[in-house]
Design a protein around this motif. Structure first.
Motif, PDB file in Angstrom:
ATOM      1  N   GLY A  75       0.800  -1.216   0.000  1.00  0.00           N
ATOM      2  CA  GLY A  75       0.000   0.000   0.000  1.00  0.00           C
ATOM      3  C   GLY A  75       0.832   1.265   0.000  1.00  0.00           C
ATOM      4  N   ARG A  76       2.149   1.136  -0.176  1.00  0.00           N
ATOM      5  CA  ARG A  76       3.028   2.296  -0.025  1.00  0.00           C
ATOM      6  C   ARG A  76       3.861   2.595  -1.259  1.00  0.00           C
ATOM      7  NH1 ARG A  76       4.229   3.708   5.410  1.00  0.00           N
ATOM      8  NH2 ARG A  76       2.769   2.672   6.768  1.00  0.00           N
ATOM      9  N   ASN A  77       3.712   1.794  -2.304  1.00  0.00           N
ATOM     10  CA  ASN A  77       4.597   1.986  -3.457  1.00  0.00           C
ATOM     11  C   ASN A  77       3.954   2.902  -4.495  1.00  0.00           C
ATOM     12  OD1 ASN A  77       3.248   0.234  -5.711  1.00  0.00           O
ATOM     13  ND2 ASN A  77       3.063  -0.884  -3.798  1.00  0.00           N
ATOM     14  N   THR A  78       4.685   3.143  -5.590  1.00  0.00           N
ATOM     15  CA  THR A  78       4.165   4.059  -6.617  1.00  0.00           C
ATOM     16  C   THR A  78       3.556   3.306  -7.805  1.00  0.00           C
ATOM     17  OG1 THR A  78       6.418   4.248  -7.448  1.00  0.00           O
ATOM     18  CG2 THR A  78       5.634   6.010  -6.027  1.00  0.00           C
ATOM     19  N   THR A  79       3.285   2.038  -7.630  1.00  0.00           N
ATOM     20  CA  THR A  79       2.480   1.163  -8.518  1.00  0.00           C
ATOM     21  C   THR A  79       3.003   1.022  -9.946  1.00  0.00           C
ATOM     22  OG1 THR A  79       0.845   2.721  -9.444  1.00  0.00           O
ATOM     23  CG2 THR A  79       0.432   1.914  -7.209  1.00  0.00           C
ATOM     24  N   ILE A  80       4.287   1.263 -10.161  1.00  0.00           N
ATOM     25  CA  ILE A  80       4.812   1.174 -11.529  1.00  0.00           C
ATOM     26  C   ILE A  80       5.118  -0.284 -11.888  1.00  0.00           C
ATOM     27  CG2 ILE A  80       6.701   1.866 -13.058  1.00  0.00           C
ATOM     28  CD1 ILE A  80       6.908   4.409 -11.250  1.00  0.00           C
ATOM     29  N   ILE A  81       4.694  -0.661 -13.085  1.00  0.00           N
ATOM     30  CA  ILE A  81       4.906  -2.025 -13.572  1.00  0.00           C
ATOM     31  C   ILE A  81       5.646  -1.951 -14.908  1.00  0.00           C
ATOM     32  CG2 ILE A  81       3.756  -4.095 -14.450  1.00  0.00           C
ATOM     33  CD1 ILE A  81       1.398  -3.218 -12.534  1.00  0.00           C
ATOM     34  N   ARG A  82       6.779  -2.650 -15.010  1.00  0.00           N
ATOM     35  CA  ARG A  82       7.557  -2.665 -16.248  1.00  0.00           C
ATOM     36  C   ARG A  82       8.439  -3.904 -16.201  1.00  0.00           C
ATOM     37  NH1 ARG A  82      12.741  -0.945 -15.001  1.00  0.00           N
ATOM     38  NH2 ARG A  82      12.881  -0.280 -12.847  1.00  0.00           N
ATOM     39  N   SER A  83       9.055  -4.240 -17.344  1.00  0.00           N
ATOM     40  CA  SER A  83       9.937  -5.412 -17.337  1.00  0.00           C
ATOM     41  C   SER A  83      11.216  -5.139 -18.122  1.00  0.00           C
ATOM     42  CB  SER A  83       9.210  -6.630 -17.912  1.00  0.00           C
ATOM     43  OG  SER A  83       8.884  -6.404 -19.267  1.00  0.00           O
ATOM     44  N   ASN A  84      11.551  -3.874 -18.314  1.00  0.00           N
ATOM     45  CA  ASN A  84      12.706  -3.537 -19.166  1.00  0.00           C
ATOM     46  C   ASN A  84      14.027  -3.610 -18.401  1.00  0.00           C
ATOM     47  OD1 ASN A  84      12.071  -1.351 -17.606  1.00  0.00           O
ATOM     48  ND2 ASN A  84      12.143   0.157 -19.242  1.00  0.00           N
ATOM     49  N   TYR A  85      14.338  -4.776 -17.891  1.00  0.00           N
ATOM     50  CA  TYR A  85      15.596  -4.989 -17.166  1.00  0.00           C
ATOM     51  C   TYR A  85      16.700  -5.460 -18.116  1.00  0.00           C
ATOM     52  CZ  TYR A  85      13.622  -4.244 -12.540  1.00  0.00           C
ATOM     53  OH  TYR A  85      13.064  -3.675 -11.426  1.00  0.00           O
ATOM     54  N   LEU A  86      17.932  -5.170 -17.726  1.00  0.00           N
ATOM     55  CA  LEU A  86      19.057  -5.451 -18.616  1.00  0.00           C
ATOM     56  C   LEU A  86      19.390  -6.944 -18.727  1.00  0.00           C
ATOM     57  CD1 LEU A  86      21.480  -4.372 -20.328  1.00  0.00           C
ATOM     58  CD2 LEU A  86      22.804  -4.386 -18.206  1.00  0.00           C
ATOM     59  N   TRP A  87      19.589  -7.595 -17.592  1.00  0.00           N
ATOM     60  CA  TRP A  87      20.116  -8.961 -17.626  1.00  0.00           C
ATOM     61  C   TRP A  87      19.029  -9.982 -17.951  1.00  0.00           C
ATOM     62  CZ3 TRP A  87      24.971  -8.559 -18.291  1.00  0.00           C
ATOM     63  CH2 TRP A  87      25.701  -7.561 -17.634  1.00  0.00           C
ATOM     64  N   ASP A  88      19.447 -11.090 -18.568  1.00  0.00           N
ATOM     65  CA  ASP A  88      18.500 -12.121 -19.002  1.00  0.00           C
ATOM     66  C   ASP A  88      17.661 -12.648 -17.839  1.00  0.00           C
ATOM     67  OD1 ASP A  88      19.696 -11.755 -21.409  1.00  0.00           O
ATOM     68  OD2 ASP A  88      20.717 -13.703 -21.492  1.00  0.00           O
ATOM     69  N   ALA A  89      18.323 -12.908 -16.704  1.00  0.00           N
ATOM     70  CA  ALA A  89      17.598 -13.481 -15.560  1.00  0.00           C
ATOM     71  C   ALA A  89      16.496 -12.528 -15.095  1.00  0.00           C
ATOM     72  CB  ALA A  89      18.567 -13.765 -14.414  1.00  0.00           C
ATOM     73  N   CYS A 344      19.246  -5.878  -1.523  1.00  0.00           N
ATOM     74  CA  CYS A 344      20.344  -6.829  -1.683  1.00  0.00           C
ATOM     75  C   CYS A 344      21.559  -6.104  -2.244  1.00  0.00           C
ATOM     76  CB  CYS A 344      19.947  -7.904  -2.699  1.00  0.00           C
ATOM     77  SG  CYS A 344      19.283  -9.381  -1.987  1.00  0.00           S
ATOM     78  N   PRO A 345      22.759  -6.634  -1.998  1.00  0.00           N
ATOM     79  CA  PRO A 345      23.961  -5.983  -2.544  1.00  0.00           C
ATOM     80  C   PRO A 345      23.931  -5.869  -4.072  1.00  0.00           C
ATOM     81  CG  PRO A 345      24.563  -7.644  -0.938  1.00  0.00           C
ATOM     82  CD  PRO A 345      23.089  -7.779  -1.150  1.00  0.00           C
ATOM     83  N   ASP A 346      23.233  -6.782  -4.773  1.00  0.00           N
ATOM     84  CA  ASP A 346      23.190  -6.704  -6.231  1.00  0.00           C
ATOM     85  C   ASP A 346      21.862  -6.141  -6.742  1.00  0.00           C
ATOM     86  OD1 ASP A 346      21.645  -8.881  -5.583  1.00  0.00           O
ATOM     87  OD2 ASP A 346      22.542 -10.258  -7.022  1.00  0.00           O
ATOM     88  N   ASP A 408      23.613  -8.446 -11.144  1.00  0.00           N
ATOM     89  CA  ASP A 408      23.865  -7.063 -10.739  1.00  0.00           C
ATOM     90  C   ASP A 408      23.028  -6.086 -11.558  1.00  0.00           C
ATOM     91  OD1 ASP A 408      24.749  -4.759  -9.727  1.00  0.00           O
ATOM     92  OD2 ASP A 408      26.830  -4.969 -10.368  1.00  0.00           O
ATOM     93  N   GLU A 409      21.906  -5.678 -10.988  1.00  0.00           N
ATOM     94  CA  GLU A 409      21.031  -4.736 -11.674  1.00  0.00           C
ATOM     95  C   GLU A 409      21.201  -3.309 -11.136  1.00  0.00           C
ATOM     96  OE1 GLU A 409      19.295  -4.861 -14.288  1.00  0.00           O
ATOM     97  OE2 GLU A 409      18.831  -6.954 -14.706  1.00  0.00           O
ATOM     98  N   HIS A 410      22.258  -3.034 -10.397  1.00  0.00           N
ATOM     99  CA  HIS A 410      22.506  -1.668  -9.922  1.00  0.00           C
ATOM    100  C   HIS A 410      22.660  -0.750 -11.122  1.00  0.00           C
ATOM    101  CE1 HIS A 410      22.762  -1.281  -5.654  1.00  0.00           C
ATOM    102  NE2 HIS A 410      23.416  -2.423  -5.553  1.00  0.00           N
ATOM    103  N   GLY A 411      21.855   0.299 -11.166  1.00  0.00           N
ATOM    104  CA  GLY A 411      22.017   1.247 -12.249  1.00  0.00           C
ATOM    105  C   GLY A 411      21.483   0.721 -13.557  1.00  0.00           C
ATOM    106  N   ALA A 412      21.729  -0.544 -13.849  1.00  0.00           N
ATOM    107  CA  ALA A 412      21.247  -1.124 -15.092  1.00  0.00           C
ATOM    108  C   ALA A 412      19.734  -1.262 -15.081  1.00  0.00           C
ATOM    109  CB  ALA A 412      21.873  -2.494 -15.299  1.00  0.00           C
ATOM    110  N   ALA A 413      19.136  -1.203 -13.906  1.00  0.00           N
ATOM    111  CA  ALA A 413      17.709  -1.472 -13.769  1.00  0.00           C
ATOM    112  C   ALA A 413      16.847  -0.258 -14.068  1.00  0.00           C
ATOM    113  CB  ALA A 413      17.404  -1.984 -12.372  1.00  0.00           C
TER     114      ALA A 413
END
Lengths: 417, 91
Positions: A75-89, A344-346, A408-413
């Motif tokens: 109930g506290r998030n900004t409700t954004i939904i997307r899947s444009n992440y860099l890494w395959d996983a 998480c660290p990554d 590692d999705e830091h920045g890449a996400a």
């Protein structure tokens, strides 16, 4: 038997002034024993229970929630939904969720108000341009829709953005995922709760977990404020409080819990019909169906469980918002709040078995877990039911911090974590 | 947002500081002999306590010195501040 929501049920209930709607879920007393217990009644936990019952035929299960369902980060998030992440996983994980979102209202017979209004990510410097182009290519190779936009195309898609070259961080381009968008956060929790309850899942609210009972290396049950409940399988979906539960079982996790803030403005007429995110200046904005601007700010850098955040974080975000959208300069902000996110660290989640048999963790979603709710529930249910991860969440195991095989999705996400 | 009493500069606004995470994590004495599990413990695993936690802070926009802090993470109340190398106060 659960009554189906339809236009006919709406008319029928209108005749009795909406006073006779059936309860959407029960308020059960906990049984002595369950086949599995989910700790945490947010979107991810309720979705896990729903898919355990639906796809794995585990009906004698319970969700225990410290407060009320959907009252935490759901109930506290900004409700954004997307899947444009860099890494395959990550692309596999988040696009799996996006595909479920596309049919979720029909599946749950509950309107989650999923709106594919598109998500645009802006580039403000040359490195951003290179990163976003690279991500666009990576997305398309993974079958995820993505286009790169020039400054003029950004302006055309969202005319209120200030694309003047003389602002502090000029807009040099952007990416657009048209299938992305927003959904109504409460409805997701309520829809999954209603669906799970209809299949026999006990949703136990105001029930705080106080301890995890182990017999050697196996789980035997949980101690709660409503007494001891026996079970052989415990799925922990406690977001910012994951480490607290882990400590009860004698485990340590690679997590730090920090406050993440968001704010909404007073409601105004439709002015922005998409979601715009800006990594470099850390500002993102969309407009709710009620007309409020929904603005996401950043995290504080220290561990805190206070559900507050520092003022300068909000100030920094609003500075960027005003530079990019001068039209908002006289808007008044209505509310500001914080949620505790487990990072998480990554900057990738954990959906994993642990060294303790029957204890599973779904955590580490950090600043961006809402978008994954249906996929997370589906894959975590698979992991619990089979005692093995699904191929889509195999990479998100706890052991990656030992093997070094991080995602590692830091920045890449697409947005700073 | 809170005030932090830097042991070198005195009381300053929290935004002058940078949090450095959990304190008293000792660097392995013989890194070459560490197993992967021990490396994971050292590098990644954190107590992340809800309650009284020992942590490191740096006065980045001031004297730029590191120091230790004991803070209750459930209400952000600072219990104690002490210099690097000093013994942590007992709870």
């Amino acid at each position: 038997m659960r009554n189906k929501y339809s236009v006919f049920s709406l008319i029928k209930n209108a005749l009795s002034y909406h006073e006779n709607w059936q309860r959407a879920w029960k308020d059960p007393v906990p049984k002595k024993e369950y086949d599995a217990i989910i700790i945490g009644g947010g979107g991810h936990g309720l979705a896990t229970a729903y898919y355990l019952a639906k796809k794995h035929n585990m009906k004698n299960i319970a969700v225990v929630e410290k407060g009320w369902i959907g009252g935490g980060n759901t109930g506290r998030n900004t409700t954004i939904i997307r899947s444009n992440y860099l890494w395959d996983a990550s692309a596999g994980l988040y696009d799996h969720a996006l595909k479920i979102w596309e049919g979720l209202s029909q599946e749950l017979n509950y309107n989650v108000m999923f709106s594919q209004r598109g998500v645009m990510n802006l580039a403000h410097n040359l490195q951003d341009v290179r990163d976003l182009k690279r991500r666009t290519h990576a997305n398309r190779l993974n079958g995820i829709d993505a286009v790169y936009l020039s400054t003029e195309e950004v302006k055309k898609f969202c005319p209120i953005i200030n694309t003047s070259p003389d602002i502090r961080y000029p807009v040099l381009g952007g990416t657009l995922q048209r299938r992305a968008g927003t959904a109504r956060h409460d409805a997701v929790a309520w829809g999954y709760a209603r669906g799970a309850d209809a299949m026999g899942v006990d949703i136990i609210q105001n029930c705080e977990v106080k301890g995890i009972k182990r017999n050697g290396d196996s789980v035997e049950g949980i101690e709660t404020t409503k007494g001891f409940i026996k079970t052989k399988k415990v799925g922990v979906v406690a977001a910012g409080h994951s480490s607290v539960i882990a400590n009860m079982a004698g485990l340590r996790l690679p997590l730090e819990s920090k406050p993440l803030q968001a704010l909404v403005s007073e409601p105004v007429k439709p002015i922005i019909d998409t979601v715009v995110m800006s990594n470099a200046v850390h500002a993102y904005v969309s407009q709710s169906d009620k007309g409020e601007l929904v603005i996401g700010a950043g995290t504080d850098d220290y561990v805190s469980y206070t559900q507050k955040g520092s003022h300068q974080i909000v100030e920094g975000t609003l500075n960027a918002i005003l530079e990019l959208y001068p039209i908002f300069s006289r808007m008044r902000m209505l509310r500001q709040w914080g949620g505790i996110v487990d990072i998480c660290p990554d900057a990738s989640p954990i959906l994993s078995k642990t060294s303790i048999k029957g204890l599973y963790f779904n955590c580490g979603w950090g600043t961006g877990g809402f978008k994954a709710t249906p996929g997370s529930g589906d894959l975590f249910a698979h992991t619990i039911a089979n005692d093995e991860p699904h191929k889509l969440n195999a990479a998100f195991n706890l052991n990656r911090f030992v093997s070094g095989d991080l995602v590692d999705e830091h920045g890449a996400a697409a947005v700073a974590h | 947002m809170f005030l932090i009493n830097c042991p070198y500069c005195g009381e300053r606004d929290q935004q002058e500081f940078k949090a450095g995470g959990e304190a008293h994590i000792e660097r392995p004495k013989q890194p070459t002999e560490l197993s992967d599990d021990e490396w994971a413990e050292y590098l990644f695993m954190r107590k992340n306590i809800k309650g009284v936690q020992f942590e490191r802070w740096n006065h980045t926009h001031g004297c730029r010195k590191w120091f230790n802090m004991v803070r209750d993470t459930s209400n952000d109340e600072i219990k104690a501040i002490y210099k690097m190398g000093e013994k942590p106060p007992s709870q």
